[in-house]
Design a protein around this motif. Structure first.
Motif, PDB file in Angstrom:
ATOM      1  N   LYS A   1     -15.649  56.352  51.463  1.00  0.00           N
ATOM      2  CA  LYS A   1     -15.663  55.065  52.170  1.00  0.00           C
ATOM      3  C   LYS A   1     -14.255  54.694  52.671  1.00  0.00           C
ATOM      4  N   ILE A   2     -14.232  54.113  53.868  1.00  0.00           N
ATOM      5  CA  ILE A   2     -12.995  53.547  54.409  1.00  0.00           C
ATOM      6  C   ILE A   2     -13.173  52.032  54.357  1.00  0.00           C
ATOM      7  N   ILE A   3     -12.452  51.389  53.471  1.00  0.00           N
ATOM      8  CA  ILE A   3     -12.581  49.941  53.313  1.00  0.00           C
ATOM      9  C   ILE A   3     -11.488  49.269  54.139  1.00  0.00           C
TER      10      ILE A   3
ATOM     11  N   ILE B   1     -10.742  55.148  50.741  1.00  0.00           N
ATOM     12  CA  ILE B   1      -9.477  54.795  51.382  1.00  0.00           C
ATOM     13  C   ILE B   1      -9.467  53.309  51.695  1.00  0.00           C
ATOM     14  N   LEU B   2      -8.349  52.651  51.422  1.00  0.00           N
ATOM     15  CA  LEU B   2      -8.192  51.260  51.857  1.00  0.00           C
ATOM     16  C   LEU B   2      -7.261  51.213  53.064  1.00  0.00           C
TER      17      LEU B   2
ATOM     18  N   PHE C   1     -10.611  51.536  42.622  1.00  0.00           N
ATOM     19  CA  PHE C   1     -11.431  51.730  43.828  1.00  0.00           C
ATOM     20  C   PHE C   1     -10.871  52.816  44.756  1.00  0.00           C
ATOM     21  N   PHE C   2      -9.527  52.910  44.866  1.00  0.00           N
ATOM     22  CA  PHE C   2      -8.965  53.669  45.986  1.00  0.00           C
ATOM     23  C   PHE C   2      -8.140  54.879  45.573  1.00  0.00           C
ATOM     24  N   ASP C   3      -8.313  55.954  46.342  1.00  0.00           N
ATOM     25  CA  ASP C   3      -7.494  57.152  46.164  1.00  0.00           C
ATOM     26  C   ASP C   3      -6.199  57.042  46.954  1.00  0.00           C
ATOM     27  N   ILE C   4      -6.210  56.242  48.017  1.00  0.00           N
ATOM     28  CA  ILE C   4      -5.013  56.069  48.836  1.00  0.00           C
ATOM     29  C   ILE C   4      -5.126  54.745  49.597  1.00  0.00           C
ATOM     30  N   VAL C   5      -3.971  54.147  49.887  1.00  0.00           N
ATOM     31  CA  VAL C   5      -3.937  52.839  50.555  1.00  0.00           C
ATOM     32  C   VAL C   5      -2.983  52.931  51.746  1.00  0.00           C
ATOM     33  N   PHE C   6      -3.466  52.521  52.916  1.00  0.00           N
ATOM     34  CA  PHE C   6      -2.605  52.486  54.099  1.00  0.00           C
ATOM     35  C   PHE C   6      -2.425  51.030  54.535  1.00  0.00           C
TER      36      PHE C   6
ATOM     37  N   MET D   1     -21.098  51.633  46.574  1.00  0.00           N
ATOM     38  CA  MET D   1     -20.542  52.406  47.696  1.00  0.00           C
ATOM     39  C   MET D   1     -19.312  53.178  47.227  1.00  0.00           C
ATOM     40  N   ILE D   2     -18.477  52.522  46.456  1.00  0.00           N
ATOM     41  CA  ILE D   2     -17.253  53.162  45.969  1.00  0.00           C
ATOM     42  C   ILE D   2     -17.614  54.311  45.013  1.00  0.00           C
TER      43      ILE D   2
END
Ligand code: DAT
Length: 173
Positions: free
Chosen positions: A75-77, A7-8, A89-94, A69-70
């Motif tokens: 992981k919460i980046i 997650i970003l 890198f990301f499955d979802i972005v907030f 790590m990814i």
């Protein structure tokens, strides 16, 4: 197989990324990775930006460090910029969003002043990081969350934790 989603959490400095990342990590078991701290601890810098009064991130070194790590997953980046991370890198972005008067007070309390303070307020007003996220990732995975009050923080935490649980069910992890 990844142990969980990656997650970003992004947005202008002061919007609440670290606070939210920590809460989600505590409640979900995912691992919070603060990219600013990672860079500082490992000196992943490439010079100093006098105008912005901050070190310049060595993006290649950061990405090298994040790669394993990814791959591991879960992981919460947490970082205030997002266009240099690979899309995969990301499955979802907030993207967190804060009203500019509230953000002004938070950044002033952090000691920001002058141009550094006004640049960050302008960044938030102009939705720079939201647009950067929409330009960098498919729009279906980019979600804007308000971050003005403790209630906002609680509701965002809950939403993200529920999303993580659903992802784990769907992906059998
Ligand atoms: P960031 O990591 O985006 O720089 P932070 O998590 O350090 O931001 O938060 C900055 C300050 O604002 C910190 O004192 C906590 C406070 N804060 C953040 N989000 C908030 C919210 N939704 N409601 C109230 N206070 C908040």
């Amino acid at each position: 197989m990844k142990s969980g989603p990656n997650i970003l959490i992004t947005g202008t400095p002061g919007v609440g990324k670290s606070t939210l990342s920590q809460l989600v990590a505590e409640r979900s078991g995912l691992e919070w990775v603060n990219v600013g701290d990672l860079a500082r601890d490992n000196l992943f810098y490439d010079g100093y930006d006098e105008e912005r009064q901050c070190p310049i991130l060595d993006e290649d070194k950061v990405l090298d460090e994040l790669e394993d790590m990814i791959a591991e997953g879960g992981k919460i980046i947490d970082y205030h910029s997002c266009d240099f991370f690979p899309e995969r890198f990301f499955d979802i972005v907030f993207v967190l969003a804060t009203d500019n008067t509230i953000l002004y007070d938070r950044l002033a309390a952090r000691g920001y002043q002058g141009k550094k303070l006004s640049d960050n307020i302008e960044c938030e007003i102009m939705k720079v990081i939201r647009d950067e996220a929409l330009d960098s990732y498919v729009k279906e995975i980019v979600h804007e969350l308000p971050s003005n009050t403790p209630d906002d923080m609680e509701s965002s935490t809950e939403k993200i934790v529920l999303w993580i649980e659903a992802w784990k069910r769907d992906n059998g992890s």
